[in-house]
Design a protein around this motif. Structure first.
Motif, PDB file in Angstrom:
ATOM      1  N   THR A   1       0.182  -1.251 -50.708  1.00 49.43           N
ATOM      2  CA  THR A   1       0.380  -0.734 -49.344  1.00 49.43           C
ATOM      3  C   THR A   1       1.862  -0.497 -49.071  1.00 49.43           C
ATOM      4  O   THR A   1       2.245   0.544 -48.506  1.00 49.43           O
ATOM      5  N   VAL A   2       2.702  -1.447 -49.454  1.00 49.05           N
ATOM      6  CA  VAL A   2       4.143  -1.282 -49.214  1.00 49.05           C
ATOM      7  C   VAL A   2       4.658  -0.102 -50.045  1.00 49.05           C
ATOM      8  O   VAL A   2       5.476   0.708 -49.561  1.00 49.05           O
ATOM      9  N   GLU A   3       4.161   0.021 -51.253  1.00 48.59           N
ATOM     10  CA  GLU A   3       4.599   1.155 -52.092  1.00 48.59           C
ATOM     11  C   GLU A   3       4.182   2.493 -51.490  1.00 48.59           C
ATOM     12  O   GLU A   3       4.904   3.486 -51.594  1.00 48.59           O
ATOM     13  N   ALA A   4       3.019   2.511 -50.813  1.00 45.54           N
ATOM     14  CA  ALA A   4       2.583   3.751 -50.143  1.00 45.54           C
ATOM     15  C   ALA A   4       3.552   4.101 -49.010  1.00 45.54           C
ATOM     16  O   ALA A   4       3.888   5.278 -48.797  1.00 45.54           O
ATOM     17  N   ALA A   5       3.994   3.072 -48.300  1.00 45.48           N
ATOM     18  CA  ALA A   5       4.941   3.307 -47.197  1.00 45.48           C
ATOM     19  C   ALA A   5       6.286   3.807 -47.749  1.00 45.48           C
ATOM     20  O   ALA A   5       6.908   4.731 -47.191  1.00 45.48           O
ATOM     21  N   ILE A   6       6.726   3.207 -48.844  1.00 46.58           N
ATOM     22  CA  ILE A   6       8.004   3.631 -49.446  1.00 46.58           C
ATOM     23  C   ILE A   6       7.880   5.077 -49.945  1.00 46.58           C
ATOM     24  O   ILE A   6       8.790   5.904 -49.755  1.00 46.58           O
ATOM     25  N   ALA A   7       6.726   5.380 -50.538  1.00 50.49           N
ATOM     26  CA  ALA A   7       6.519   6.745 -51.048  1.00 50.49           C
ATOM     27  C   ALA A   7       6.531   7.759 -49.903  1.00 50.49           C
ATOM     28  O   ALA A   7       7.112   8.852 -50.018  1.00 50.49           O
ATOM     29  N   ALA A   8       5.912   7.389 -48.768  1.00 54.75           N
ATOM     30  CA  ALA A   8       5.900   8.294 -47.597  1.00 54.75           C
ATOM     31  C   ALA A   8       7.336   8.505 -47.105  1.00 54.75           C
ATOM     32  O   ALA A   8       7.737   9.634 -46.760  1.00 54.75           O
TER      33      ALA A   8
ATOM     34  N   VAL B   1      14.194   1.816 -52.531  1.00 50.99           N
ATOM     35  CA  VAL B   1      14.800   1.315 -51.279  1.00 50.99           C
ATOM     36  C   VAL B   1      16.301   1.106 -51.519  1.00 50.99           C
ATOM     37  O   VAL B   1      16.705   0.355 -52.399  1.00 50.99           O
ATOM     38  N   GLN B   2      17.119   1.798 -50.723  1.00 57.77           N
ATOM     39  CA  GLN B   2      18.565   1.777 -50.960  1.00 57.77           C
ATOM     40  C   GLN B   2      19.269   0.644 -50.218  1.00 57.77           C
ATOM     41  O   GLN B   2      20.316   0.176 -50.644  1.00 57.77           O
ATOM     42  N   ALA B   3      18.727   0.261 -49.076  1.00 58.41           N
ATOM     43  CA  ALA B   3      19.409  -0.755 -48.264  1.00 58.41           C
ATOM     44  C   ALA B   3      18.382  -1.536 -47.462  1.00 58.41           C
ATOM     45  O   ALA B   3      17.304  -1.026 -47.149  1.00 58.41           O
ATOM     46  N   VAL B   4      18.749  -2.779 -47.125  1.00 55.66           N
ATOM     47  CA  VAL B   4      17.848  -3.654 -46.373  1.00 55.66           C
ATOM     48  C   VAL B   4      18.620  -4.313 -45.237  1.00 55.66           C
ATOM     49  O   VAL B   4      19.685  -4.890 -45.452  1.00 55.66           O
ATOM     50  N   SER B   5      18.066  -4.201 -44.020  1.00 61.04           N
ATOM     51  CA  SER B   5      18.578  -4.962 -42.878  1.00 61.04           C
ATOM     52  C   SER B   5      17.595  -6.075 -42.603  1.00 61.04           C
ATOM     53  O   SER B   5      16.387  -5.830 -42.527  1.00 61.04           O
ATOM     54  N   PHE B   6      18.100  -7.271 -42.426  1.00 58.12           N
ATOM     55  CA  PHE B   6      17.227  -8.420 -42.156  1.00 58.12           C
ATOM     56  C   PHE B   6      17.752  -9.179 -40.949  1.00 58.12           C
ATOM     57  O   PHE B   6      18.962  -9.358 -40.810  1.00 58.12           O
TER      58      PHE B   6
ATOM     59  N   GLN C   1      27.095  10.369 -45.411  1.00 60.50           N
ATOM     60  CA  GLN C   1      25.784  10.861 -45.810  1.00 60.50           C
ATOM     61  C   GLN C   1      24.742   9.740 -45.773  1.00 60.50           C
ATOM     62  O   GLN C   1      25.062   8.574 -46.031  1.00 60.50           O
ATOM     63  N   PRO C   2      23.486  10.095 -45.466  1.00 58.31           N
ATOM     64  CA  PRO C   2      22.445   9.055 -45.427  1.00 58.31           C
ATOM     65  C   PRO C   2      22.210   8.461 -46.806  1.00 58.31           C
ATOM     66  O   PRO C   2      22.526   9.067 -47.834  1.00 58.31           O
ATOM     67  N   LEU C   3      21.615   7.257 -46.811  1.00 58.04           N
ATOM     68  CA  LEU C   3      21.395   6.551 -48.070  1.00 58.04           C
ATOM     69  C   LEU C   3      20.082   6.961 -48.727  1.00 58.04           C
ATOM     70  O   LEU C   3      19.961   6.960 -49.945  1.00 58.04           O
ATOM     71  N   GLY C   4      19.067   7.258 -47.901  1.00 57.24           N
ATOM     72  CA  GLY C   4      17.726   7.559 -48.433  1.00 57.24           C
ATOM     73  C   GLY C   4      16.713   6.685 -47.713  1.00 57.24           C
ATOM     74  O   GLY C   4      16.730   6.596 -46.484  1.00 57.24           O
ATOM     75  N   VAL C   5      15.886   5.986 -48.478  1.00 61.26           N
ATOM     76  CA  VAL C   5      14.895   5.083 -47.869  1.00 61.26           C
ATOM     77  C   VAL C   5      15.561   3.739 -47.596  1.00 61.26           C
ATOM     78  O   VAL C   5      16.141   3.136 -48.508  1.00 61.26           O
ATOM     79  N   VAL C   6      15.492   3.279 -46.354  1.00 62.76           N
ATOM     80  CA  VAL C   6      16.024   1.952 -46.047  1.00 62.76           C
ATOM     81  C   VAL C   6      14.929   1.119 -45.373  1.00 62.76           C
ATOM     82  O   VAL C   6      13.981   1.666 -44.805  1.00 62.76           O
TER      83      VAL C   6
ATOM     84  N   PHE D   1      12.664   5.264 -43.075  1.00 60.82           N
ATOM     85  CA  PHE D   1      12.663   3.818 -42.831  1.00 60.82           C
ATOM     86  C   PHE D   1      11.303   3.192 -43.081  1.00 60.82           C
ATOM     87  O   PHE D   1      10.264   3.771 -42.749  1.00 60.82           O
ATOM     88  N   VAL D   2      11.323   1.978 -43.638  1.00 60.83           N
ATOM     89  CA  VAL D   2      10.117   1.138 -43.702  1.00 60.83           C
ATOM     90  C   VAL D   2      10.442  -0.157 -42.966  1.00 60.83           C
ATOM     91  O   VAL D   2      11.347  -0.898 -43.358  1.00 60.83           O
TER      92      VAL D   2
END
Ligand code: NAD
Length: 504
Positions: free
Chosen positions: A47-54, A223-228, A143-148, A175-176
């Motif tokens: 499921t998470v991979e589907a979200a990243i792919a989207a 996933v290029q970056a993570v905010s927590f 420039q944007p990073l991509g998927v974050v 974003f995911v």
């Protein structure tokens, strides 16, 4: 997939659509009544991979959408959030427990971040230097990073996600979001509104879940970056794991904020401010004030006496009743943990001046309530001093001088927020200049920066280099590219000479 069909099922929001996914699910409780009224799906790897792919599929077109068009979505989202504020606040109160007024406060803070994100064309303008050499110009662009990805805590289910994704997407990323599984509905409702506002499918995806989902976000190479934002042990884990996988990571952790009350302070004003800071949202705030450091015994006596008077006036009950000041804690488990800290404080020798453990809320006997608790004579070394309790428990520590108070604060592992109550400008200036804490208030108990500054603590309250929202977030969610350009012109006789060898 849901084993309790009578309760509302909460799934995910992927590629602009509601989705199920994951074979596991868990209860979402209404803490005011102690019932599991909903059940949330826990996303598995697929499921998470589907979200990243989207998110990855949506990136190229979204990256090339003009910043002004991206900002227009934020303008519309701001209006929709205002229009649907009551519904969102009711979702927050039904799952988190905080009173509706506190829910509205957090939503308004979130909306301010959406408003800041609407400045995207201004924020992304870059930096230009003409004529860095003869006929040569140079500029930096962002420039944007991509998927974050963003991983958020239970205590601000609307605001903390809005610290992250609006700025990330307005900068051109996709974003995911993985909200807290304890109160997941607000994030989904807001994602729906973002799509109504015109966000294309896949730009913002929401997956619910726990550690399994987080671990996919931390390791997936797309996933290029993570905010927590969450507790310090998990923040440290996220920072180390995400960094080890080559990602840019900012991880905001826990807190134990001290408020210093000086002998010259206006005690009435200070106590008034401290009441909200300590007990607002049931103390479940990373900028809450769980410790008062009173300078001098006379100051401490006056603060404790006035706090007792004010606590006696507090009304505790379901957050949906606007007469109440404080709702329940988020879960039975957390309520038991906070009660355990009260017992611990008594065992450690602190004086329990107000004991909220006996509270009964008529008609809500199964709710997770704890009345305001107040300790005097709390000392460094006690667990109730050292550890984040995250509940309505305030401790008063007695010191002899400002210097001693500051040494105590600086020695603490957390450095999120602090404040000083005083009429002495010199003391306040010394305090703000030297204290080892990221966000400091002077006669302001909760110095939460506005949306056009950035939010971040020091020490073990923030892992990473850049703080949340505001200007730091624009830098976090973009990478700098610096371009140096020369257009040789036949008409220009004098210019930079790049020929080599140079003595032809
Ligand atoms: P938490 O650390 O338990 O959970 C935060 C997020 O991490 C959730 O989405 C959760 O699903 C996920 N998570 C939990 N355990 C995990 C694990 N083992 N591996 C991977 N992911 C995991 O925090 P919480 O109880 O939801 O929130 C309260 C905490 O957040 C407090 O410590 C509070 O101080 C902190 N907080 C900090 C700030 C800040 O800005 N510094 C703001 C709000 C809350």
């Amino acid at each position: 997939m849901y084993d309790k069909p009578q309760v509302t099922a909460i799934g995910h929001f992927i590629n602009g659509q509601h989705a199920t996914g994951g074979s596991r699910s868990q209860d979402v409780f209404n803490p005011a009544v102690g019932n599991a009224e909903k059940r949330v799906a826990l996303a598995d790897k697929t499921t998470v991979e589907a979200a990243i792919a989207a998110a990855q599929a949506a990136f190229p077109a979204w990256r090339n959408t003009t910043p002004a068009k991206r900002a227009e979505v934020m303008f519309r989202l701001k209006q929709l959030l205002e229009k649907h504020a009551d519904r969102i606040c009711r979702l927050i109160t039904a799952e988190h427990g905080k009173v509706l007024n506190d829910a509205l406060g957090e939503l308004q803070r979130g909306i301010e971040n959406v408003a800041f994100a609407a400045y995207a064309p201004e924020l992304l303008k870059g930096e230009l230097s003409r004529n860095v050499g003869p006929g040569i110009d140079s500029w930096s662009e962002f420039q944007p990073l991509g998927v974050v990805a963003g991983i958020t805590p239970f205590n601000f289910p609307a605001m903390v996600p809005l610290w992250m994704w609006p700025i990330a997407v307005v900068c051109g990323n996709t974003f995911v979001l993985k909200p807290s599984e304890r109160d997941p509905s607000a994030a989904i409702a807001i994602a729906e509104l973002a799509h109504e506002a015109g966000l294309p499918p896949g730009v913002l995806n929401v997956v619910n879940g726990g550690k399994e989902a987080v671990d996919v976000l931390l390791s997936d190479t797309r996933v290029q970056a993570v905010s927590f934002v969450g507790s310090t042990p998990i923040a440290e884990y996220v920072y180390q794991t995400g960094s080890a996988h080559g990602k840019r990571v900012q991880a905001l952790g826990g807190a134990k904020n001290h408020a210093v009350v000086m002998p010259d302070a206006d005690i009435g004003n200070a106590v008034n401010a401290l009441m909200g800071a300590a007990y607002g949202s049931c103390g479940e705030r990373c900028m809450a004030v769980p410790l008062v450091v009173a300078v001098g015994d006379a100051t401490a006596d006056a603060v404790v006496e006035k706090l007792q008077t004010e606590i006696a006036k507090m009304k505790v009950g379901p957050g949906t009743d606007t007469a109440n000041d404080m709702g329940p804690l988020v879960t039975r488990e957390h309520c038991d943990k906070v009660r355990g800290y009260v017992e611990q404080g008594v065992r450690e020798g602190a004086t329990l001046v107000v004991d909220g453990r006996g509270i009964k809320v008529a008609g809500h006997e199964k709710g997770y309530y704890l009345g305001a608790c107040l300790f005097d004579h709390v000392k460094p070394g006690m667990r109730i001093y050292q550890e984040e309790i995250f509940g309505p428990v305030l401790g008063v520590v007695r010191t002899e001088s400002l210097q001693q108070a500051m040494e105590m604060i600086d020695a603490h592992e957390y450095g999120n927020g602090t404040c000083i109550f005083t009429r002495d400008g010199e003391a306040a200036r010394y305090f703000t200049d030297h204290i080892q804490v990221g966000m400091v208030g002077v006669n302001v108990p909760l110095p939460v920066p506005v949306s056009y500054h950035s939010f971040g603590g020091w020490k073990r309250s923030l892992f990473g280099d850049l703080a949340a929202y505001g200007p730091d977030a624009v830098r976090f969610y973009t990478k700098r590219k610096t371009i140096t350009q020369r257009w040789p012109s036949a008409g220009v006789r004098e210019g930079a000479v790049f020929s080599f060898p140079s003595h032809r």
